[in-house]
Scaffold this motif. Sequence first.
Motif, mmCIF file in Angstrom:
data_model
loop_
_atom_site.group_PDB
_atom_site.id
_atom_site.type_symbol
_atom_site.label_atom_id
_atom_site.label_comp_id
_atom_site.label_asym_id
_atom_site.label_seq_id
_atom_site.Cartn_x
_atom_site.Cartn_y
_atom_site.Cartn_z
ATOM 1 N N UNK A 199 -0.979 4.119 1.726
ATOM 2 C CA UNK A 199 -1.313 3.682 2.169
ATOM 3 C C UNK A 199 -3.081 3.495 1.008
ATOM 4 N N UNK A 200 -3.368 3.890 0.481
ATOM 5 C CA UNK A 200 -5.117 3.432 -0.548
ATOM 6 C C UNK A 200 -4.062 2.705 -1.454
ATOM 7 N N UNK A 201 -2.998 2.608 -2.173
ATOM 8 C CA UNK A 201 -2.683 1.676 -2.917
ATOM 9 C C UNK A 201 -2.893 0.126 -2.338
ATOM 10 N N UNK A 202 -2.286 0.280 -0.728
ATOM 11 C CA UNK A 202 -2.607 -1.015 -0.430
ATOM 12 C C UNK A 202 -4.304 -1.529 0.114
ATOM 13 N N UNK A 209 -8.328 5.067 -5.442
ATOM 14 C CA UNK A 209 -7.637 5.352 -6.027
ATOM 15 C C UNK A 209 -7.052 5.820 -7.195
ATOM 16 N N UNK A 210 -8.265 5.550 -8.176
ATOM 17 C CA UNK A 210 -8.502 5.875 -9.141
ATOM 18 C C UNK A 210 -8.914 7.622 -8.831
ATOM 19 N N UNK A 211 -9.615 7.559 -8.110
ATOM 20 C CA UNK A 211 -9.894 9.406 -7.965
ATOM 21 C C UNK A 211 -8.535 10.490 -7.061
ATOM 22 N N UNK A 212 -7.813 9.251 -6.397
ATOM 23 C CA UNK A 212 -6.419 9.981 -5.903
ATOM 24 C C UNK A 212 -5.881 10.180 -7.095
#
Length: 398
Positions: A199-202, A209-212
């Motif tokens: 979901x974050x990617x989308x 995304x970098x933090x993830x």
Amino acid sequence: MELKRIDRILLKAMYCVVAGIIVAQTLGQAQLTSFLFALTFPLTVILWMRSVRRSLVATDFLAVATVVLALLFVMINATANHHAISFEYMKKLIMFSMSILFFQTAHRLRIDRSMINFFQGVVDLLIVFLAFMYFTQNLNMHLLNGQLTTYLTFRMTNPNLTGLYLTCLYMFELQYIVIKEKLAVKIMRIVAAVFLAVCVLQTQSRNALLTLVLYTVVALWLWFRGNENLKIPRLAAACISVFPLAFVTTYLRIAETAWFNSILDFLRGEGKGLDSRISIWKYTFEAFKDSPFFGAYYEISGGTGMSQMHNSLIDIIASYGIVVLILVCVLLYIYLYQYGRVYKSKQNYIYILGFAAVLFMGIGEAALFSGGVGIYIFAGNFLLSANAATEEVRGVVL
């Protein structure tokens, strides 16, 4: 400070309210979202008052000074521009104040494992709800301002804010994977974490995304190491507390160079060039130069009071001036460093790392301090959870 029954009720109410905000926003219930968000304000103030009812520590005075000075400087700036004060105009300042007070409350209160488990239960229910909406109403979950887009928004005001929320949920799940649980429970949480990562990617939110990715690497490192000497070093705490500001100043120096653009070309997207923040940040610095001490709350918002400089610390320095920024950074440093605290278990250490990760996301969003419809509560919960151990949190009582 130990929790009393009323504190537990207030905290549980806060958790339920922030979950309600996400649900209402996803369902497109704007009025309910606004009501629930407004409800977080009195809950925050009451919780803070409860945290200082018996004693005051140095950080309480710092937090109050930060809020009072921000208010004073906004009033001076408005007077200088002959602008009338209204609730709408002051709303951003109120949200900033609530973030500061809740972080200070989280720093003071000491919750137990039952409160962490309650919040994790709320998180689990939220993930189930979001998964249901994602798989049954996928197109509606990609709406932005009523228009169908490629960004996953869950009907929030922008995909970056969606990314912040989803990354927080991801980190909560990852934390439970790292600590000891039954294998079946770990597998379910891994599935949930993978769903949230997709979901974050989308959302196409680059800072989320970098933090993830960074947090996943840190969590894996923590999974395989022992419990000895777990702490946030003084220098690391200082660097993290000012990192969004350092990031912008560095970014503006190298963003337009050919080698930088070629290296990070993979981060480009439709309508999201690498220079998408440059004009905003340059304008912000120009506004700050014109009013470095009192801030440019009126100017950067065009007189509305509502502005978002897409970086947590840049937004603060432009809105309230350099003195307020310094106080905020000092507070964040103290919250991270915890007076040199050495954590006795991974469970508590990974939560303070989660708080650091939320601060890191400030490189591309200012929602943590200026209008993230309750995101500061998620961030503050990392602090609350980090202080759930039996160790004493050392402070200077005044």
